[in-house]
Design a protein around this motif. Structure first.
Motif, PDB file in Angstrom:
ATOM      1  N   GLN A 143       0.971  -1.232   0.148  1.00  0.00           N
ATOM      2  CA  GLN A 143      -0.142   0.077   0.026  1.00  0.00           C
ATOM      3  C   GLN A 143       0.870   1.225   0.097  1.00  0.00           C
ATOM      4  O   GLN A 143       0.491   2.361  -0.547  1.00  0.00           O
ATOM      5  N   LEU A 144       1.854   1.092   0.827  1.00  0.00           N
ATOM      6  CA  LEU A 144       2.957   2.251   0.744  1.00  0.00           C
ATOM      7  C   LEU A 144       3.570   2.600  -0.453  1.00  0.00           C
ATOM      8  O   LEU A 144       4.006   3.589  -0.998  1.00  0.00           O
ATOM      9  N   ARG A 145       3.803   1.392  -1.309  1.00  0.00           N
ATOM     10  CA  ARG A 145       4.261   1.596  -2.732  1.00  0.00           C
ATOM     11  C   ARG A 145       3.324   1.731  -3.642  1.00  0.00           C
ATOM     12  O   ARG A 145       3.666   1.692  -4.963  1.00  0.00           O
ATOM     13  N   ALA A 146       1.994   1.831  -3.461  1.00  0.00           N
ATOM     14  CA  ALA A 146       0.914   1.917  -4.554  1.00  0.00           C
ATOM     15  C   ALA A 146       1.234   3.041  -5.223  1.00  0.00           C
ATOM     16  O   ALA A 146       1.751   4.165  -4.628  1.00  0.00           O
ATOM     17  N   PRO A 147       0.871   2.905  -6.533  1.00  0.00           N
ATOM     18  CA  PRO A 147       0.922   4.211  -7.355  1.00  0.00           C
ATOM     19  C   PRO A 147       0.133   5.125  -6.924  1.00  0.00           C
ATOM     20  O   PRO A 147      -1.086   5.099  -6.643  1.00  0.00           O
ATOM     21  N   THR A 148       0.343   6.600  -7.095  1.00  0.00           N
ATOM     22  CA  THR A 148      -0.333   7.594  -6.693  1.00  0.00           C
ATOM     23  C   THR A 148       0.146   8.718  -7.700  1.00  0.00           C
ATOM     24  O   THR A 148       1.062   8.895  -8.182  1.00  0.00           O
ATOM     25  N   SER A 149      -0.899   9.499  -7.880  1.00  0.00           N
ATOM     26  CA  SER A 149      -1.139  10.669  -8.835  1.00  0.00           C
ATOM     27  C   SER A 149       0.087  11.892  -8.227  1.00  0.00           C
ATOM     28  O   SER A 149       0.722  12.650  -8.875  1.00  0.00           O
ATOM     29  N   GLU A 150       0.399  11.939  -7.034  1.00  0.00           N
ATOM     30  CA  GLU A 150       1.276  13.016  -6.389  1.00  0.00           C
ATOM     31  C   GLU A 150       2.221  12.101  -5.720  1.00  0.00           C
ATOM     32  O   GLU A 150       2.055  10.983  -5.085  1.00  0.00           O
ATOM     33  N   HIS A 151       3.485  12.929  -5.272  1.00  0.00           N
ATOM     34  CA  HIS A 151       4.447  12.275  -4.509  1.00  0.00           C
ATOM     35  C   HIS A 151       4.045  11.869  -3.113  1.00  0.00           C
ATOM     36  O   HIS A 151       3.323  12.822  -2.223  1.00  0.00           O
ATOM     37  N   ARG A 152       4.224  10.825  -2.732  1.00  0.00           N
ATOM     38  CA  ARG A 152       3.989  10.366  -1.306  1.00  0.00           C
ATOM     39  C   ARG A 152       5.229  10.269  -0.465  1.00  0.00           C
ATOM     40  O   ARG A 152       6.167   9.464  -0.953  1.00  0.00           O
ATOM     41  N   LEU A 153       5.355  10.826   0.485  1.00  0.00           N
ATOM     42  CA  LEU A 153       6.121  10.833   1.679  1.00  0.00           C
ATOM     43  C   LEU A 153       6.181   9.779   2.570  1.00  0.00           C
ATOM     44  O   LEU A 153       4.995   9.618   3.402  1.00  0.00           O
ATOM     45  N   PHE A 154       6.815   9.175   2.924  1.00  0.00           N
ATOM     46  CA  PHE A 154       6.743   7.763   3.999  1.00  0.00           C
ATOM     47  C   PHE A 154       8.060   8.100   4.870  1.00  0.00           C
ATOM     48  O   PHE A 154       8.975   7.901   4.678  1.00  0.00           O
ATOM     49  N   LEU A 155       7.720   8.159   6.296  1.00  0.00           N
ATOM     50  CA  LEU A 155       8.670   8.417   7.210  1.00  0.00           C
ATOM     51  C   LEU A 155       8.438   7.517   8.263  1.00  0.00           C
ATOM     52  O   LEU A 155       7.567   7.510   8.949  1.00  0.00           O
ATOM     53  N   ARG A 156       9.649   6.888   8.819  1.00  0.00           N
ATOM     54  CA  ARG A 156       9.694   6.055   9.779  1.00  0.00           C
ATOM     55  C   ARG A 156      10.626   7.026  10.981  1.00  0.00           C
ATOM     56  O   ARG A 156      11.727   7.189  10.616  1.00  0.00           O
ATOM     57  N   CYS A 157      10.043   7.450  12.010  1.00  0.00           N
ATOM     58  CA  CYS A 157      10.773   8.389  13.000  1.00  0.00           C
ATOM     59  C   CYS A 157      10.863   7.685  14.364  1.00  0.00           C
ATOM     60  O   CYS A 157       9.766   7.574  15.019  1.00  0.00           O
ATOM     61  N   ASP A 158      12.131   7.603  14.997  1.00  0.00           N
ATOM     62  CA  ASP A 158      12.359   7.166  15.941  1.00  0.00           C
ATOM     63  C   ASP A 158      12.302   8.322  17.173  1.00  0.00           C
ATOM     64  O   ASP A 158      13.190   9.512  16.858  1.00  0.00           O
ATOM     65  N   VAL A 159      12.015   7.928  18.265  1.00  0.00           N
ATOM     66  CA  VAL A 159      11.800   8.872  19.349  1.00  0.00           C
ATOM     67  C   VAL A 159      12.571   7.985  20.662  1.00  0.00           C
ATOM     68  O   VAL A 159      12.207   7.087  20.956  1.00  0.00           O
ATOM     69  N   ASN A 160      13.615   8.853  20.942  1.00  0.00           N
ATOM     70  CA  ASN A 160      14.308   8.343  22.131  1.00  0.00           C
ATOM     71  C   ASN A 160      13.988   9.272  23.400  1.00  0.00           C
ATOM     72  O   ASN A 160      14.339  10.388  23.456  1.00  0.00           O
TER      73      ASN A 160
END
Length: 224
Positions: free
Chosen positions: A166-183
């Motif tokens: 789903q995260l790699r699914a084609p989209t008409s606009e740029h999709r940003l996917f972030l994994r953020c670690d919090v310490n």
């Protein structure tokens, strides 16, 4: 920026995730319009608005449930709660809501096209959070699953790949996917039960908004 906190599921967090999702969807729609037709499923409620979904932010959410959780103390507590209270959501998180894993709520949810409706996706996680498995919050493979060649291991990989597709699914606009670690600096709490079982870091996610503000101001385009 202004924010609205959901109240639909306050004091109702031990039931079925489907029911909680329905209440949340109804609350969102009631905010968007004054009147709504009576419907029975959250999917049909949200259908007309899916194209407006913008950024999905998950704060240490157990997207892949509690399979392969390495926190033995927490696992024991969950097992005890399941036996004593038998709340539906605990069964769903532990994949015991159906004898066939492929019929469980979370497995079915991973099959649905949900994440791909969002333009941007941000996953917040913390290795100090012992309440939610690190790999589950980040939607990624863990070592235990990679070494498991049983049916459970194969089904877990299917769940993971369904989410990642789903995260790699084609989209008409740029999709940003972030994994953020919090310490978190949990030294102020000392060594107690909360820090040992990882509860302190999990509670920090709920009580501290510093990390959320940092992301919002660092990536303002995700929220505008």
């Amino acid at each position: 920026m202004e924010f609205l906190m959901s109240e639909a599921n306050e004091d109702k967090t031990s039931g079925d995730f489907r029911e909680m999702g329905l209440r949340l969807a109804q609350e969102v729609i009631s905010f968007l319009k004054k009147k709504m037709d009576r419907v029975s499923r959250s999917e049909s409620i949200m259908e007309p608005y899916l194209r407006y979904l913008h950024t999905y932010v998950s704060i240490s959410g157990p997207h892949l449930g509690y399979l392969y959780s390495s926190n033995s103390l927490f696992n024991s507590g969950m097992w005890l709660l399941k036996k004593l209270k038998g709340t539906r959501c605990i069964h769903q998180l532990m994949f015991t809501d159906d004898p066939n894993l492929q019929n469980t709520f979370l497995y079915k949810l991973c099959e649905r096209k949900t994440l791909e409706n969002f333009r941007h996706i941000v996953l917040l996680s913390s290795p100090q959070d012992g309440y939610v498995p690190y790999h589950s919050a980040r939607i990624e493979l863990c070592h235990a699953a990679s070494m498991d060649h049983s049916k459970k291991g194969r089904l877990f990989l299917q769940m993971l790949n369904n989410c990642l597709d789903q995260l790699r699914a084609p989209t008409s606009e740029h999709r940003l996917f972030l994994r953020c670690d919090v310490n978190f600096d949990t030294s102020a709490y000392g060594r107690n039960l909360n820090t040992i079982i990882g509860r302190a870091a999990h509670i920090e996610f709920l009580e501290s908004d510093v990390f959320a503000k940092f992301i919002m101001w660092s990536f303002r385009e995700l929220f505008c």
